[in-house]
Design a protein around this motif. Structure first.
Motif, PDB file in Angstrom:
ATOM      1  N   LEU A 104       0.821  -1.217   0.000  1.00 53.39           N
ATOM      2  CA  LEU A 104       0.000   0.000   0.000  1.00 53.39           C
ATOM      3  C   LEU A 104       0.850   1.259   0.000  1.00 53.39           C
ATOM      4  N   ASP A 105       2.009   1.190   0.621  1.00 59.23           N
ATOM      5  CA  ASP A 105       2.918   2.340   0.593  1.00 59.23           C
ATOM      6  C   ASP A 105       3.343   2.662  -0.836  1.00 59.23           C
ATOM      7  N   LEU A 106       3.415   1.616  -1.665  1.00 63.33           N
ATOM      8  CA  LEU A 106       3.799   1.806  -3.064  1.00 63.33           C
ATOM      9  C   LEU A 106       2.607   2.198  -3.936  1.00 63.33           C
ATOM     10  N   ASP A 107       1.419   1.711  -3.556  1.00 64.38           N
ATOM     11  CA  ASP A 107       0.201   2.031  -4.319  1.00 64.38           C
ATOM     12  C   ASP A 107      -0.976   2.059  -3.352  1.00 64.38           C
ATOM     13  N   ALA A 108      -1.330   3.247  -2.908  1.00 67.98           N
ATOM     14  CA  ALA A 108      -2.393   3.403  -1.907  1.00 67.98           C
ATOM     15  C   ALA A 108      -3.759   2.973  -2.434  1.00 67.98           C
ATOM     16  N   ASN A 109      -3.887   2.796  -3.745  1.00 65.05           N
ATOM     17  CA  ASN A 109      -5.180   2.412  -4.333  1.00 65.05           C
ATOM     18  C   ASN A 109      -5.273   0.923  -4.659  1.00 65.05           C
ATOM     19  N   SER A 110      -4.263   0.154  -4.269  1.00 72.55           N
ATOM     20  CA  SER A 110      -4.272  -1.268  -4.593  1.00 72.55           C
ATOM     21  C   SER A 110      -5.365  -2.007  -3.809  1.00 72.55           C
ATOM     22  N   LEU A 111      -6.374  -2.488  -4.521  1.00 66.76           N
ATOM     23  CA  LEU A 111      -7.460  -3.225  -3.864  1.00 66.76           C
ATOM     24  C   LEU A 111      -6.970  -4.579  -3.352  1.00 66.76           C
ATOM     25  N   SER A 112      -6.009  -5.161  -4.050  1.00 60.83           N
ATOM     26  CA  SER A 112      -5.465  -6.445  -3.609  1.00 60.83           C
ATOM     27  C   SER A 112      -4.760  -6.293  -2.263  1.00 60.83           C
ATOM     28  N   ALA A 113      -3.997  -5.215  -2.118  1.00 58.54           N
ATOM     29  CA  ALA A 113      -3.297  -4.972  -0.857  1.00 58.54           C
ATOM     30  C   ALA A 113      -4.282  -4.657   0.259  1.00 58.54           C
ATOM     31  N   LYS A 114      -5.291  -3.839  -0.030  1.00 59.17           N
ATOM     32  CA  LYS A 114      -6.300  -3.512   0.980  1.00 59.17           C
ATOM     33  C   LYS A 114      -7.056  -4.759   1.423  1.00 59.17           C
ATOM     34  N   THR A 115      -7.378  -5.605   0.461  1.00 61.09           N
ATOM     35  CA  THR A 115      -8.111  -6.831   0.789  1.00 61.09           C
ATOM     36  C   THR A 115      -7.264  -7.743   1.655  1.00 61.09           C
ATOM     37  N   VAL A 137     -13.063  -1.809   0.009  1.00 60.76           N
ATOM     38  CA  VAL A 137     -12.835  -2.576  -1.222  1.00 60.76           C
ATOM     39  C   VAL A 137     -14.150  -2.828  -1.953  1.00 60.76           C
ATOM     40  N   VAL A 138     -15.176  -3.315  -1.232  1.00 64.90           N
ATOM     41  CA  VAL A 138     -16.440  -3.639  -1.911  1.00 64.90           C
ATOM     42  C   VAL A 138     -17.194  -2.380  -2.335  1.00 64.90           C
ATOM     43  N   LYS A 139     -16.885  -1.253  -1.712  1.00 67.88           N
ATOM     44  CA  LYS A 139     -17.487   0.002  -2.171  1.00 67.88           C
ATOM     45  C   LYS A 139     -16.956   0.341  -3.563  1.00 67.88           C
ATOM     46  N   GLN A 140     -15.676   0.082  -3.782  1.00 64.33           N
ATOM     47  CA  GLN A 140     -15.063   0.340  -5.091  1.00 64.33           C
ATOM     48  C   GLN A 140     -15.298  -0.803  -6.068  1.00 64.33           C
ATOM     49  N   ASP A 141     -15.353  -2.010  -5.535  1.00 58.58           N
ATOM     50  CA  ASP A 141     -15.493  -3.212  -6.370  1.00 58.58           C
ATOM     51  C   ASP A 141     -16.516  -4.144  -5.700  1.00 58.58           C
ATOM     52  N   PRO A 142     -17.822  -3.870  -5.903  1.00 56.63           N
ATOM     53  CA  PRO A 142     -18.880  -4.598  -5.186  1.00 56.63           C
ATOM     54  C   PRO A 142     -18.835  -6.114  -5.356  1.00 56.63           C
ATOM     55  N   ALA A 168     -12.922 -10.132  -0.838  1.00 56.23           N
ATOM     56  CA  ALA A 168     -13.481  -9.242   0.176  1.00 56.23           C
ATOM     57  C   ALA A 168     -14.860  -9.705   0.610  1.00 56.23           C
ATOM     58  N   ASN A 169     -15.704 -10.077  -0.345  1.00 52.42           N
ATOM     59  CA  ASN A 169     -17.042 -10.545   0.002  1.00 52.42           C
ATOM     60  C   ASN A 169     -16.998 -11.848   0.798  1.00 52.42           C
ATOM     61  N   MET A 170     -16.081 -12.731   0.424  1.00 50.24           N
ATOM     62  CA  MET A 170     -15.960 -13.992   1.154  1.00 50.24           C
ATOM     63  C   MET A 170     -15.619 -13.734   2.617  1.00 50.24           C
ATOM     64  N   ASN A 171     -14.678 -12.859   2.852  1.00 53.70           N
ATOM     65  CA  ASN A 171     -14.241 -12.620   4.222  1.00 53.70           C
ATOM     66  C   ASN A 171     -15.229 -11.767   5.012  1.00 53.70           C
ATOM     67  N   THR A 175     -23.116 -13.271  -3.586  1.00 47.17           N
ATOM     68  CA  THR A 175     -22.339 -12.416  -4.486  1.00 47.17           C
ATOM     69  C   THR A 175     -21.111 -13.164  -4.998  1.00 47.17           C
ATOM     70  N   VAL A 176     -20.459 -13.913  -4.106  1.00 39.69           N
ATOM     71  CA  VAL A 176     -19.295 -14.702  -4.515  1.00 39.69           C
ATOM     72  C   VAL A 176     -19.697 -15.757  -5.536  1.00 39.69           C
ATOM     73  N   ILE A 177     -20.771 -16.466  -5.252  1.00 34.98           N
ATOM     74  CA  ILE A 177     -21.204 -17.567  -6.114  1.00 34.98           C
ATOM     75  C   ILE A 177     -21.613 -17.061  -7.497  1.00 34.98           C
ATOM     76  N   GLU A 178     -22.143 -15.851  -7.555  1.00 35.27           N
ATOM     77  CA  GLU A 178     -22.496 -15.267  -8.851  1.00 35.27           C
ATOM     78  C   GLU A 178     -21.260 -15.096  -9.740  1.00 35.27           C
ATOM     79  N   GLN A 179     -20.102 -14.868  -9.097  1.00 31.27           N
ATOM     80  CA  GLN A 179     -18.868 -14.663  -9.850  1.00 31.27           C
ATOM     81  C   GLN A 179     -18.140 -15.971 -10.116  1.00 31.27           C
ATOM     82  N   GLN A 180     -18.153 -16.861  -9.126  1.00 30.76           N
ATOM     83  CA  GLN A 180     -17.382 -18.100  -9.239  1.00 30.76           C
ATOM     84  C   GLN A 180     -18.014 -19.179  -8.369  1.00 30.76           C
ATOM     85  N   GLN A 181     -18.159 -20.362  -8.920  1.00 29.91           N
ATOM     86  CA  GLN A 181     -18.775 -21.478  -8.195  1.00 29.91           C
ATOM     87  C   GLN A 181     -17.746 -22.128  -7.258  1.00 29.91           C
TER      88      GLN A 181
END
Length: 281
Positions: free
Chosen positions: A157-168, A191-196, A201-204, A224-230
């Motif tokens: 995050l110090d390198l990229d404050a917008n990284s959703l992967s790092a925030k998650t 994270v889910v506000k930016q990427d619903p 993030a939804n799993m956790n 929501t998770v299942i809609e994306q991936q089984q």
């Protein structure tokens, strides 16, 4: 040698069963005070958690030839100068990655990331420490692995404050392994506000909903998770939510879906027992 699919199934069963009995469902979890006391006691052991220690433990799962190869690389590493040292670190990290041993791989990747200081290297380090603390059965080393995951994701995050992967990843670590779960929830909600539809993030957030007894919210997260991936684990936790609010028919359907997707005899046996119990109620 165990192939990737078998490793995934084994890991799934371990994680599902471990998380099920660690969640605050029907009185299965200890009080927070007890948990904090255990964490403090475990933290006192962190000086024992080194790359050498986790590597020696991991070698016990390897055949003699592969163990000897890794020991040889470790010996070379002790006296290596740059750039040879970096190449050996990468080779050792990959060797451990190939045999699905995330803890030693994470330690080597941590040193690699320290040298390269790139977003991708710190994310990889954080993900490996996450995998390590999620699957370890050793409660003494888990706090160290969690702490190292947090450091790695923070550096990302110090390198990229917008990284959703790092925030998650950071949010998951705080929720899963610290006395400050709300700090993690705040990050995951960002994270889910930016990427619903963010799966991790939804799993956790769904798992935290189970832990806090908010099963209706958990249902929405896992759907929501299942809609994306089984994912079998998403169906499993969806079933857990339905079961805890008395929607047995929906729980049975979700358990059956998780059983079909996981396709593991040990897991299937457990699911069959759950379904049998639900049908008898």
């Amino acid at each position: 040698m165990i192939n990737g699919k078998q490793i995934a199934v084994i890991g799934l069963v371990v994680v599902l069963m471990g998380l099920l009995f660690s969640l605050d469902i029907k009185g299965l979890v200890k009080e927070d005070g007890q948990h904090s006391g255990e964490a403090a006691e475990s933290a006192s052991q962190t000086s024992l958690v080194t790359v050498q220690a986790v590597s020696e433990t991991a070698k016990q799962t390897l055949n003699a030839n592969l163990s000897a190869q890794i020991t040889s690389l470790e010996t070379q590493l002790k006296s290596a100068a740059e750039p040879e040292r970096l190449n050996l670190l990468k080779e050792l990290a990959q060797k451990w990655d190939d045999v699905n041993q995330p803890a030693p791989s994470a330690f080597y990747n941590e040193e690699i990331a320290g040298k390269e200081n790139t977003l991708s290297s710190w994310l990889k380090t954080g993900d490996l420490f996450t995998s390590a603390y999620s699957t370890t059965k050793d409660s003494l080393i888990q706090p160290t692995l969690v702490a190292k995951a947090i450091v790695a994701y923070q550096k990302a995050l110090d390198l990229d404050a917008n990284s959703l992967s790092a925030k998650t990843g950071l949010g998951v670590a705080y929720v899963s392994g610290t006395p400050e779960p709300m700090k993690g929830i705040t990050l995951l909600l960002e994270v889910v506000k930016q990427d619903p539809k963010n799966i991790k993030a939804n799993m956790n957030l769904g798992l935290f909903s189970i832990k806090s007894g908010q099963f209706d919210k958990g249902i929405n997260r896992f759907k929501t998770v299942i809609e994306q991936q089984q994912l079998p684990e998403a169906w499993f936790y969806l079933a857990t939510c339905y079961e805890n609010i008395g929607q047995n028919a929906e729980a049975i359907h979700a358990y059956e879906q998780s059983k079909t997707l996981a396709a593991d005899p040990g897991f299937s046996s457990y699911i069959d027992q759950r379904i049998k119990t639900l049908k008898s109620n």
